[in-house]
Motif scaffolding. Structure first.
Motif, short mmCIF file in Angstrom:
data_model
loop_
_atom_site.label_atom_id
_atom_site.label_comp_id
_atom_site.label_asym_id
_atom_site.label_seq_id
_atom_site.Cartn_x
_atom_site.Cartn_y
_atom_site.Cartn_z
N PHE A 28 0.81 -1.21 0.00
CA PHE A 28 0.00 0.00 0.00
C PHE A 28 0.84 1.27 0.00
O PHE A 28 0.38 2.32 -0.40
CB PHE A 28 -0.99 -0.01 1.18
CG PHE A 28 -2.18 -0.86 0.91
CD1 PHE A 28 -3.34 -0.30 0.39
CD2 PHE A 28 -2.15 -2.23 1.13
CE1 PHE A 28 -4.45 -1.09 0.11
CE2 PHE A 28 -3.26 -3.01 0.85
CZ PHE A 28 -4.41 -2.46 0.34
N GLY A 29 2.06 1.13 0.44
CA GLY A 29 3.04 2.19 0.31
C GLY A 29 2.61 3.53 0.85
O GLY A 29 1.94 3.63 1.89
N ALA A 30 2.98 4.58 0.10
CA ALA A 30 2.77 5.93 0.57
C ALA A 30 1.33 6.40 0.39
O ALA A 30 0.90 7.36 1.01
CB ALA A 30 3.71 6.87 -0.17
N THR A 31 0.56 5.73 -0.46
CA THR A 31 -0.77 6.23 -0.78
C THR A 31 -1.84 5.14 -0.63
O THR A 31 -2.50 4.77 -1.60
CB THR A 31 -0.80 6.78 -2.22
OG1 THR A 31 -0.39 5.72 -3.11
CG2 THR A 31 0.12 7.95 -2.40
N PRO A 32 -2.00 4.62 0.58
CA PRO A 32 -2.97 3.53 0.78
C PRO A 32 -4.40 3.95 0.47
O PRO A 32 -5.18 3.16 -0.07
CB PRO A 32 -2.80 3.17 2.25
CG PRO A 32 -2.21 4.38 2.89
CD PRO A 32 -1.37 5.03 1.85
N GLY A 33 -4.75 5.20 0.82
CA GLY A 33 -6.12 5.66 0.58
C GLY A 33 -6.48 5.58 -0.89
O GLY A 33 -7.55 5.12 -1.27
N THR A 34 -5.56 6.04 -1.73
CA THR A 34 -5.82 6.03 -3.17
C THR A 34 -5.98 4.62 -3.70
O THR A 34 -6.84 4.36 -4.55
CB THR A 34 -4.69 6.76 -3.90
OG1 THR A 34 -4.60 8.08 -3.38
CG2 THR A 34 -4.93 6.81 -5.39
N LEU A 35 -5.16 3.70 -3.18
CA LEU A 35 -5.29 2.32 -3.66
C LEU A 35 -6.67 1.76 -3.35
O LEU A 35 -7.25 1.04 -4.17
CB LEU A 35 -4.21 1.44 -3.02
CG LEU A 35 -2.96 1.18 -3.86
CD1 LEU A 35 -2.08 0.14 -3.21
CD2 LEU A 35 -3.31 0.75 -5.29
N VAL A 36 -7.21 2.12 -2.18
CA VAL A 36 -8.57 1.67 -1.84
C VAL A 36 -9.56 2.28 -2.83
O VAL A 36 -10.44 1.59 -3.37
CB VAL A 36 -8.93 2.06 -0.39
CG1 VAL A 36 -10.40 1.79 -0.11
CG2 VAL A 36 -8.05 1.30 0.59
N LEU A 37 -9.40 3.58 -3.09
CA LEU A 37 -10.33 4.27 -4.00
C LEU A 37 -10.30 3.68 -5.40
O LEU A 37 -11.35 3.45 -6.02
CB LEU A 37 -10.03 5.77 -4.04
CG LEU A 37 -10.25 6.53 -2.73
CD1 LEU A 37 -9.84 7.98 -2.89
CD2 LEU A 37 -11.70 6.44 -2.28
N VAL A 38 -9.11 3.43 -5.93
CA VAL A 38 -9.06 2.89 -7.29
C VAL A 38 -9.58 1.45 -7.31
O VAL A 38 -10.10 0.99 -8.33
CB VAL A 38 -7.65 2.97 -7.94
CG1 VAL A 38 -7.26 4.42 -8.18
CG2 VAL A 38 -6.61 2.24 -7.12
N GLY A 39 -9.46 0.76 -6.18
CA GLY A 39 -10.04 -0.58 -6.09
C GLY A 39 -11.56 -0.52 -6.24
O GLY A 39 -12.16 -1.30 -6.98
N VAL A 40 -12.17 0.44 -5.54
CA VAL A 40 -13.62 0.64 -5.66
C VAL A 40 -13.97 0.96 -7.12
O VAL A 40 -14.94 0.43 -7.68
CB VAL A 40 -14.09 1.80 -4.74
CG1 VAL A 40 -15.55 2.13 -4.98
CG2 VAL A 40 -13.85 1.43 -3.28
N PHE A 41 -13.16 1.81 -7.72
CA PHE A 41 -13.38 2.18 -9.12
C PHE A 41 -13.37 0.95 -10.02
O PHE A 41 -14.25 0.76 -10.87
CB PHE A 41 -12.30 3.19 -9.55
CG PHE A 41 -12.26 3.43 -11.03
CD1 PHE A 41 -13.20 4.25 -11.65
CD2 PHE A 41 -11.28 2.84 -11.82
CE1 PHE A 41 -13.17 4.47 -13.01
CE2 PHE A 41 -11.24 3.06 -13.19
CZ PHE A 41 -12.19 3.87 -13.79
N LEU A 42 -12.37 0.11 -9.83
CA LEU A 42 -12.22 -1.06 -10.69
C LEU A 42 -13.44 -1.99 -10.55
O LEU A 42 -13.95 -2.51 -11.55
CB LEU A 42 -10.94 -1.81 -10.34
CG LEU A 42 -10.57 -2.95 -11.30
CD1 LEU A 42 -10.23 -2.40 -12.68
CD2 LEU A 42 -9.40 -3.76 -10.75
N VAL A 43 -13.89 -2.17 -9.33
CA VAL A 43 -15.06 -3.05 -9.10
C VAL A 43 -16.29 -2.47 -9.81
O VAL A 43 -17.02 -3.18 -10.50
CB VAL A 43 -15.32 -3.22 -7.59
CG1 VAL A 43 -16.65 -3.93 -7.36
CG2 VAL A 43 -14.18 -4.01 -6.95
N ALA A 44 -16.49 -1.14 -9.67
CA ALA A 44 -17.62 -0.49 -10.34
C ALA A 44 -17.54 -0.69 -11.85
O ALA A 44 -18.53 -0.99 -12.52
CB ALA A 44 -17.64 0.99 -9.99
N PHE A 45 -16.35 -0.53 -12.37
CA PHE A 45 -16.09 -0.68 -13.81
C PHE A 45 -16.48 -2.09 -14.27
O PHE A 45 -17.25 -2.27 -15.22
CB PHE A 45 -14.59 -0.43 -14.05
CG PHE A 45 -14.21 -0.09 -15.46
CD1 PHE A 45 -15.05 -0.36 -16.54
CD2 PHE A 45 -12.99 0.53 -15.72
CE1 PHE A 45 -14.67 -0.05 -17.83
CE2 PHE A 45 -12.61 0.84 -17.01
CZ PHE A 45 -13.44 0.55 -18.07
#
Ligand code: CU
Lengths: 581, 201
Positions: free
Chosen positions: A546-563
């Motif tokens: 998750f590195g320096a930007t864990p929040g963003t990784l969660v958000l893009v994960g949500v995006f991918l699922v929606a997609f």
């Protein structure tokens, strides 16, 4: 720099950059004309939405189709391209401390564009060009309509050349050290796509003009559709590149976004240059002129490489914001950086809403509708305007509006008028559009056509009765449209009053919140003193994937699922159709 | 100012070609994999799916196409609705539909579950073929014959809405397709598209 340059330039109080007055004036006029075009397009939008909302059904048929053409030209071409011309001048001069190449020629080109604009407006308003935005032959408009478009396109093409010339000057005069900033790199991408686009514009409008005056017998309707969309869709790809560049700019100005990795972000821009122009094939998916192989290769931008680019930016932009916030000390939890973000800064809220709506709604629907087979259930239905109002309008136009809140004090040196309204304007605009887009998309799913005056079909030989739910969706579209128009008119009022009657900015003292100045300028986002140490710590391997930007990784994960859900739901819908092959 | 981190507004000194962080690499890899799925779906559907807009496409002179459509309508006419022939050709045959401002000609009558070669073209400008309420949409371009193999899966009284702007009367351009079942009757499972007036076969 000698004493001579003092009289032709000034120093930006916020960024310390050199602003050449000759460039500043060109930025100003392009921005002003952009806003005027936006006003014309917005008035048309209000009348159109009140006509498509079948319960209101305001305009007569002739005026509905006429204003639909006016709306398209003013929004998709004039507003956006004038604004992009301002962005090109801004990126090449202000961001690089450079003097503009041949500013007088810039005025000539601006004049050419303006002349073209006025001719097109005259032709459309006077009913001499009732051919809608796309002007598919053999529908014919007055020859001057085509000539107006040609003047405009040539002017824009020449300004783009001047942009490249200015880059050369900056490089030669060493106005900056190292490589150009990422934002300028994005502007270069937009400019390259603009050249491709505008050349196609010439390829399609010159013969069409000659046909309209009778010099050539016909224009092949299918070839026209191919070449026209290489202009029509690619011009929206200029917007995408410009919009992403503005995302990086607004991120830097509002929350001190950092560039995670130059290589990744710049490679994504290169993918745009190489593949995004193929997107024009999306409009031809159910056309008779092209083979399936051709459609698959082109609409996939050769294996979805441009989608990959957008998905990369969709990560690096929010991740840059997250890391920027963390490097400013807002390092608590997964989403602390979002909680502490400046939500009252219209530059920031525009940025976030633009990213979210463009990504979640525009991007996902765009890729889905642009699938060869799924297009069968979407082509020319209201789903299509539903899609592009979530990209070009909620994405691009909103990003441009956000940038304007910073350009007003920086370039026009005026405080933002109606500051309280400005703070809510992005929410108003994006919220209204979201309603509009959902209404259009759902109505389109029930087969409601786009560009259609009367879906009660009162004068048709056979009746067509849509599912009653359609009335609800069209009402949703109508109400959303009214809210969005209110948001757009608020923006126009703010911009016009600021420019012509605004209070001068004067000094921009650091620290206090000042009414009319975006907080990113008075409280510039400064990273903590030991920024490198903190950055190192955030990137430590021990923090894992998750590195320096864990929040963003969660958000893009949500995006991918929606997609994935939306995409496959559409394939499922497709299977209910007749067998077609 | 001289930190290793910088914003998108700063020129980048020196070499910026650095390795990306693991999180970024993972996202790029996932995005790339998803793009490959997107890409694979379209050719895959051509082999495994039933809805593909490929068809047979060739240029045609509008006059020739119109003559062919008139001959077809004359040969297989079974009834008439307000002057427009209702045409029923045997399953498996070529059926012709033409769009012209602002009508569709003729009215096609098809049999459920049977395959037809549906030809679409225009005599004048671009039109849009939108079969209601099934929501099947095709672009109709003058000078091109678009021939699609279609198999109606449900019977009923369908509409064709023109969904490409073709002039001021565009919104009145509605046509009709009737799909009958094995007994020859259109099954009324299509309540939203019933005939406004006139004779129902
Ligand atoms: Cu039509």
């Amino acid at each position: 720099m000698s004493a001579l340059s003092v009289s032709v330039s000034r120093t930006c109080p916020a960024t310390g950059r050199t602003i050449h007055l000759s460039a500043e004036r060109l930025i100003k006029v392009n921005a002003v004309v952009a806003v005027v075009s936006l006003l014309v397009g917005t008035i048309a939008a209000l009348l159109l939405v009140l006509t498509r909302w079948q319960a209101v059904h305001l305009l007569p048929a002739v005026w509905y189709y006429r204003l639909l053409g006016v709306h398209g030209m003013n929004m998709l071409i004039f507003f956006i391209i004038y604004f992009e011309m301002a962005v090109l001048w801004f990126a090449s001069t202000v961001l690089l401390n450079a003097r503009p190449a041949a500013p007088r020629f810039g005025w000539f080109n601006f004049g050419l564009m303006l002349l073209g604009t006025l001719i097109v407006e005259w032709a459309q308003w006077s009913g001499r060009a009732d051919v809608l935005f796309t002007s598919y032959p053999p529908l014919k408009a007055h020859p001057l309509f085509y000539l107006g478009v040609i003047f405009f396109a040539v002017g824009a093409l020449l300004v783009t050349c001047q942009f490249f010339a200015t880059l050369v000057i900056a490089k030669r005069e060493k106005t900056y050290v190292g490589s150009v900033p990422l934002v300028v790199y994005g502007a270069v991408t937009a400019a390259i796509i603009a050249v491709i686009t505008l050349v196609h514009g010439a390829m399609v409008y010159v013969p069409t003009f000659l046909w309209s005056v009778g010099l050539i017998p016909e224009v092949d309707p299918q070839l026209y559709r191919l070449l026209w969309w290489a202009l029509g869709h690619s011009s929206q790809q200029i917007n995408v590149a410009a919009m992403v560049a503005i995302w990086y700019m607004l991120g830097a100005l509002t929350v001190g976004s950092v560039v995670l990795n130059e290589k990744v972000s710049r490679s994504a821009f290169v993918l745009y240059i190489m593949f995004i122009s193929m997107a024009s094939a999306h409009h031809l998916l159910v056309d008779p002129g092209f083979s399936s192989a051709w459609k698959i290769v082109n609409t996939s931008y050769f294996m979805y490489m441009a989608v990959l680019a957008s998905m990369v930016h969709g990560f690096t932009v929010p991740a840059g914001m997250e890391l920027g916030m963390r490097l400013r000390g807002y390092n608590d939890g997964l989403f602390g950086w979002l909680r502490h973000a400046p939500w009252g800064d219209p530059g920031f809220s525009s940025l976030v809403l633009s990213v979210v709506v463009f990504g979640f709604v525009g991007g996902i629907t765009g890729v889905t509708l642009g699938t060869e087979q799924i297009n069968i259930i979407a082509h020319n239905t209201l789903r299509i305007p539903g899609h592009f109002h979530s990209t070009v309008v909620s994405g691009t136009a909103l990003a441009f509006m956000g940038a304007t809140y910073y350009l007003l004090p920086l370039i026009f040196r005026k405080k933002v008028a109606f500051w309280k309204l400005a703070k809510i304007q992005p929410y108003l605009f994006a919220g209204g559009l979201l309603l509009l887009v959902m209404g259009m998309t759902f109505a389109g799913s029930f087969g409601v056509p786009r560009r259609h005056w009367d879906i009660s079909f009162s004068q048709a030989p056979y009746d067509v009765q849509f599912n009653p739910a359609v009335d609800l969706f069209l009402a949703m579209m109508g109400i959303g449209g009214i809210i969005a128009v209110t948001g757009a008119l608020s923006f126009i009022a703010i911009a016009v009053v600021s420019v012509f009657f605004g209070k001068p900015v004067g000094d921009m003292p650091r620290g206090p919140d000042i009414v009319g100045i975006p907080p990113g300028l008075t409280n510039p986002p400064v990273h903590v003193a030991n920024v490198d140490e903190l950055n190192e710590a955030l990137h430590a391997p021990s923090r894992g994937i998750f590195g320096a930007t864990p929040g963003t990784l969660v958000l893009v994960g949500v995006f991918l699922v929606a997609f994935i859900l939306y995409y496959f739901a559409n394939w499922k819908l497709l299977t209910f159709l007749w067998k077609i092959g | 100012m001289l930190t290793k981190v910088h914003t998108g507004l700063d020129p980048v000194p020196g070499i910026w070609w650095r390795p990306a962080h693991k999180a970024e690499k993972v996202w790029v890899a996932i995005a790339f994999a998803w793009c490959m799925v997107l890409f694979a779906m379209m050719p895959l559907w051509h082999f495994r799916g039933g809805q593909n807009p490929s068809g047979v496409r060739r240029r045609v002179d509008p006059k020739t196409y119109y003559a062919r459509t008139l001959a077809f309508a004359k040969q297989y006419k079974v009834a008439e609705d307000r002057g427009v022939p209702i045409v029923q050709a045997p399953p498996g045959s070529d059926v012709y539909l033409v769009g012209l401002t602002f009508q569709w000609y003729p009215i096609l009558q098809l049999e459920r579950g049977k395959e037809y070669m549906l030809h679409l073209s225009s005599l004048d400008v671009n039109h849009g073929f939108s079969l209601f309420p099934v929501n099947v949409n095709f672009q109709i371009v003058p000078g091109y014959d678009y021939a699609l193999r279609v198999t109606p899966t449900a019977s009923g009284d369908f509409r064709i809405i023109c969904n490409e702007f073709c002039g001021i009367g565009h919104h009145t351009m509605v046509g009709r397709v009737i799909v009958v079942d094995e007994t020859g009757k259109p099954v009324a499972d299509n309540s939203h598209a019933a005939v406004k007036s006139g004779d129902q076969p």
